[in-house]
Scaffold this motif. Structure first.
Motif, short mmCIF file in Angstrom:
data_model
loop_
_atom_site.label_atom_id
_atom_site.label_comp_id
_atom_site.label_asym_id
_atom_site.label_seq_id
_atom_site.Cartn_x
_atom_site.Cartn_y
_atom_site.Cartn_z
N PHE A 28 0.64 -1.26 0.04
CA PHE A 28 -0.08 -0.08 -0.17
C PHE A 28 0.82 1.34 -0.21
O PHE A 28 2.11 1.17 0.41
N LEU A 29 0.24 2.28 -0.42
CA LEU A 29 0.88 3.66 -0.13
C LEU A 29 0.46 4.62 0.62
O LEU A 29 -0.79 4.48 0.93
N ARG A 42 9.45 1.50 -8.60
CA ARG A 42 9.72 0.54 -7.40
C ARG A 42 8.40 -0.16 -7.34
O ARG A 42 8.27 -1.36 -7.05
N ILE A 43 7.16 0.44 -7.61
CA ILE A 43 5.90 -0.08 -7.43
C ILE A 43 5.74 -1.26 -8.56
O ILE A 43 5.34 -2.44 -8.48
N GLU A 49 -0.05 -4.80 -9.57
CA GLU A 49 -1.47 -5.23 -9.30
C GLU A 49 -1.58 -5.66 -8.04
O GLU A 49 -2.48 -5.95 -7.40
N LYS A 50 -0.40 -5.49 -7.11
CA LYS A 50 -0.50 -6.00 -5.62
C LYS A 50 -0.68 -4.73 -4.65
O LYS A 50 -0.69 -5.02 -3.63
N ALA A 77 -5.46 -0.16 -6.64
CA ALA A 77 -5.38 0.67 -5.62
C ALA A 77 -6.43 1.38 -5.23
O ALA A 77 -6.74 2.16 -6.19
N LYS A 78 -7.02 1.36 -4.22
CA LYS A 78 -8.29 1.98 -3.79
C LYS A 78 -7.63 3.40 -2.82
O LYS A 78 -7.08 3.25 -1.90
N ILE A 79 -8.44 4.34 -3.22
CA ILE A 79 -7.95 5.55 -2.68
C ILE A 79 -8.64 5.58 -1.25
O ILE A 79 -9.85 5.60 -1.23
#
Length: 213
Positions: A28-29, A42-43, A49-50, A77-79
């Protein structure tokens, strides 16, 4: 193994964190405030997709400014943002883009959280605590022994309380909430270097003397 990598982004030099968990094979970010070539690289190395979440600690431009583009490029990724800051993503006076004379792509978050919310992360949980003060909807995210505090708590300092929806009284209560957490946490702040909760309990003047806020 959990790995936390810090990327300093944008003109205001906000911290963006890329958190990977090899055991869960997920990531996650936290606070995608601006573009970073190194972060995107890096992503992709880890696996786009992870990436499950883009966690936003609050609604200011230097922390949300590149969230929409990141979600577009990495649609898994969901905000996530605190419910009381949800409207910041579309209101420039609140997110401070008008103050800095900057523009960014408006967006709506996918998930709104509040105090006590939990986000599923494989077999684990990311816990949310509400920490208003810097903004009304500011939140901190707890994952394992780590806490991402955004602009609520810094190493030796705290976030400003003179912006729209800021509140000195709320900030005092939020610091009391953080201070009362059981045990020591590694603290990942919205700006500058990391710290620990014990260090801030002992050395941060605003935790020691909340009357100074």
């Amino acid at each position: 193994m959990i790995k936390i990598e810090r990327f300093v982004v944008g003109e205001i030099e906000a911290n963006c964190f890329f958190v990977t968990d090899d055991e869960e094979n997920l990531a996650f970010l936290v606070d995608t405030g601006d573009y970073s070539f190194e972060l995107k690289k890096r992503i992709k190395e880890f696996g786009a997709e992870k990436v499950k979440y883009i966690l936003l600690t609050h609604g200011h431009l230097d922390h949300i400014g590149y969230a929409s583009e990141m979600r577009e490029e990495f649609p898994s990724a969901k905000i996530v943002i605190g419910k009381d800051d949800a409207h910041f993503t579309n209101e420039d006076d609140l997110n401070l883009s008008s103050l800095f004379g900057m523009t960014f792509r408006h967006f709506d978050a996918d998930i709104l959280v509040e105090d006590g919310s939990e986000l599923a992360f494989g077999s684990k949980k990311i816990k949310v605590i509400s920490t208003p003060g810097h903004t009304k909807g500011g939140v901190c995210y707890i994952f394992g022994d780590c806490i991402f505090t955004g602009d609520t708590l810094f190493r030796g300092c705290i976030g400003r309380t003179d912006f729209p929806t800021s509140s000195k009284e709320d900030m005092k209560k939020s610091l009391e909430k953080l201070e009362a957490l059981d045990g020591n946490y590694k603290v990942y702040c919205g700006h500058e270097s990391n710290t620990t909760l014990d260090r801030e309990r002992k050395n941060n003047i605003y935790m020691i003397r909340k009357d100074l806020i």
